[in-house]
Design a protein around this motif. Structure first.
Motif, PDB file in Angstrom:
ATOM      1  N   ALA A 206      22.707  -7.840  35.385  1.00  0.00           N
ATOM      2  CA  ALA A 206      21.553  -8.092  34.522  1.00  0.00           C
ATOM      3  C   ALA A 206      20.949  -6.794  34.017  1.00  0.00           C
ATOM      4  N   VAL A 207      20.881  -5.791  34.873  1.00  0.00           N
ATOM      5  CA  VAL A 207      20.313  -4.501  34.470  1.00  0.00           C
ATOM      6  C   VAL A 207      21.169  -3.860  33.386  1.00  0.00           C
ATOM      7  N   ARG A 208      22.496  -3.842  33.598  1.00  0.00           N
ATOM      8  CA  ARG A 208      23.347  -3.201  32.585  1.00  0.00           C
ATOM      9  C   ARG A 208      23.386  -3.998  31.289  1.00  0.00           C
ATOM     10  N   GLN A 209      23.275  -5.321  31.361  1.00  0.00           N
ATOM     11  CA  GLN A 209      23.202  -6.121  30.139  1.00  0.00           C
ATOM     12  C   GLN A 209      21.916  -5.793  29.376  1.00  0.00           C
ATOM     13  N   ALA A 210      20.815  -5.625  30.098  1.00  0.00           N
ATOM     14  CA  ALA A 210      19.551  -5.269  29.445  1.00  0.00           C
ATOM     15  C   ALA A 210      19.633  -3.883  28.808  1.00  0.00           C
ATOM     16  N   LEU A 211      20.285  -2.956  29.494  1.00  0.00           N
ATOM     17  CA  LEU A 211      20.448  -1.617  28.926  1.00  0.00           C
ATOM     18  C   LEU A 211      21.275  -1.664  27.646  1.00  0.00           C
ATOM     19  N   MET A 212      22.363  -2.424  27.653  1.00  0.00           N
ATOM     20  CA  MET A 212      23.192  -2.519  26.447  1.00  0.00           C
ATOM     21  C   MET A 212      22.452  -3.233  25.315  1.00  0.00           C
ATOM     22  N   LYS A 213      21.598  -4.174  25.671  1.00  0.00           N
ATOM     23  CA  LYS A 213      20.790  -4.848  24.646  1.00  0.00           C
ATOM     24  C   LYS A 213      19.843  -3.845  23.989  1.00  0.00           C
TER      25      LYS A 213
ATOM     26  N   ALA B 248      30.374  -1.300  43.563  1.00  0.00           N
ATOM     27  CA  ALA B 248      31.432  -2.199  44.025  1.00  0.00           C
ATOM     28  C   ALA B 248      30.802  -3.558  44.332  1.00  0.00           C
ATOM     29  N   GLY B 249      31.501  -4.603  43.954  1.00  0.00           N
ATOM     30  CA  GLY B 249      31.003  -5.960  44.174  1.00  0.00           C
ATOM     31  C   GLY B 249      30.296  -6.551  42.972  1.00  0.00           C
ATOM     32  N   SER B 250      30.087  -5.752  41.918  1.00  0.00           N
ATOM     33  CA  SER B 250      29.417  -6.274  40.721  1.00  0.00           C
ATOM     34  C   SER B 250      30.405  -6.491  39.578  1.00  0.00           C
ATOM     35  N   GLU B 251      31.681  -6.613  39.927  1.00  0.00           N
ATOM     36  CA  GLU B 251      32.718  -6.784  38.914  1.00  0.00           C
ATOM     37  C   GLU B 251      32.640  -8.131  38.211  1.00  0.00           C
ATOM     38  N   THR B 252      32.079  -9.115  38.861  1.00  0.00           N
ATOM     39  CA  THR B 252      31.982 -10.460  38.284  1.00  0.00           C
ATOM     40  C   THR B 252      30.558 -10.968  38.435  1.00  0.00           C
ATOM     41  N   GLY B 253      30.290 -12.092  37.771  1.00  0.00           N
ATOM     42  CA  GLY B 253      28.986 -12.730  37.872  1.00  0.00           C
ATOM     43  C   GLY B 253      28.106 -12.463  36.678  1.00  0.00           C
ATOM     44  N   LEU B 254      27.189 -13.378  36.446  1.00  0.00           N
ATOM     45  CA  LEU B 254      26.201 -13.272  35.366  1.00  0.00           C
ATOM     46  C   LEU B 254      26.848 -13.021  34.015  1.00  0.00           C
ATOM     47  N   GLU B 255      27.978 -13.651  33.786  1.00  0.00           N
ATOM     48  CA  GLU B 255      28.685 -13.551  32.505  1.00  0.00           C
ATOM     49  C   GLU B 255      28.931 -12.105  32.080  1.00  0.00           C
ATOM     50  N   THR B 256      29.286 -11.277  33.030  1.00  0.00           N
ATOM     51  CA  THR B 256      29.540  -9.870  32.727  1.00  0.00           C
ATOM     52  C   THR B 256      30.752  -9.721  31.810  1.00  0.00           C
ATOM     53  N   GLU B 257      30.677  -8.735  30.948  1.00  0.00           N
ATOM     54  CA  GLU B 257      31.788  -8.399  30.060  1.00  0.00           C
ATOM     55  C   GLU B 257      32.449  -7.103  30.517  1.00  0.00           C
ATOM     56  N   ALA B 258      32.079  -6.659  31.716  1.00  0.00           N
ATOM     57  CA  ALA B 258      32.645  -5.424  32.249  1.00  0.00           C
ATOM     58  C   ALA B 258      34.083  -5.664  32.693  1.00  0.00           C
ATOM     59  N   SER B 259      34.969  -4.813  32.227  1.00  0.00           N
ATOM     60  CA  SER B 259      36.382  -4.914  32.596  1.00  0.00           C
ATOM     61  C   SER B 259      36.601  -4.350  33.998  1.00  0.00           C
ATOM     62  N   PRO B 260      37.513  -4.935  34.751  1.00  0.00           N
ATOM     63  CA  PRO B 260      37.861  -4.365  36.063  1.00  0.00           C
ATOM     64  C   PRO B 260      38.344  -2.914  35.948  1.00  0.00           C
ATOM     65  N   LYS B 261      38.774  -2.514  34.766  1.00  0.00           N
ATOM     66  CA  LYS B 261      39.245  -1.146  34.546  1.00  0.00           C
ATOM     67  C   LYS B 261      38.149  -0.118  34.842  1.00  0.00           C
ATOM     68  N   ILE B 262      36.881  -0.528  34.747  1.00  0.00           N
ATOM     69  CA  ILE B 262      35.775   0.399  35.045  1.00  0.00           C
ATOM     70  C   ILE B 262      35.909   0.920  36.465  1.00  0.00           C
ATOM     71  N   TRP B 263      36.109   0.010  37.411  1.00  0.00           N
ATOM     72  CA  TRP B 263      36.175   0.384  38.819  1.00  0.00           C
ATOM     73  C   TRP B 263      37.498   1.070  39.158  1.00  0.00           C
ATOM     74  N   GLU B 264      38.509   0.854  38.326  1.00  0.00           N
ATOM     75  CA  GLU B 264      39.803   1.506  38.532  1.00  0.00           C
ATOM     76  C   GLU B 264      39.782   2.948  38.036  1.00  0.00           C
TER      77      GLU B 264
END
Length: 148
Positions: A28-35, A79-95
């Motif tokens: 939610a925080v990163r979605q708000a920042l991108m908004k 770590a652990g925020s890869e999914t949930g809340l309709e995130t558009e973050a790719s798993p590649k971020i953590w890789e």
């Protein structure tokens, strides 16, 4: 004009406060920042396209919002925020967190350079937005999932 710029700055600042008090989830925080970044880029785009008159205060406030937001953005990918809340973050971020952080840092430093030499007119805003847009696109291509 100054009142309009102050209202814009207050509205942009309020978005961050609302997001943090509404949910402290990293997604939610990163979605708000991108908004916030999107709204700031939209304000700059309106000027660049000639839909809005050039206003140095709005340009400065928008660039400041982008700069401040992207500097803290990578901190919201634990770590652990890869999914949930309709995130558009790719798993590649953590890789490849180092590259992800480098792309955010490049956008931040490029934005700071534009702030240091504030565009003086519509054409200058357009040129700056073109450069910053490439930074955004570079990160989104690799680290943002496509919506269906």
């Amino acid at each position: 004009m100054k009142i309009r710029a102050l209202m814009l700055a207050a509205a942009l600042a309020g978005l961050g406060v609302t997001a943090v008090t509404a949910a402290d989830e990293p997604q939610a925080v990163r979605q708000a920042l991108m908004k916030k970044v999107g709204q700031a880029a939209g304000a700059l785009g309106g000027i660049a396209k000639g839909e809005k008159p050039y206003d140095a205060e709005i340009v400065k406030a928008s660039l400041t919002t982008i700069s401040e937001s992207v500097k803290v953005f990578p901190d919201h990918f634990p770590a652990g925020s890869e999914t949930g809340l309709e995130t558009e973050a790719s798993p590649k971020i953590w890789e490849n967190m180092d590259d992800f952080k480098a792309k955010a840092a490049k956008l931040g430093s490029d934005t700071d350079a534009v702030l240091a030499q504030l565009p003086a007119d519509q054409a200058g805003v357009g040129a700056a937005l073109g450069m910053l847009g490439k930074d955004c696109g570079s990160c989104h291509e690799t680290y943002r999932l496509k919506k269906d």
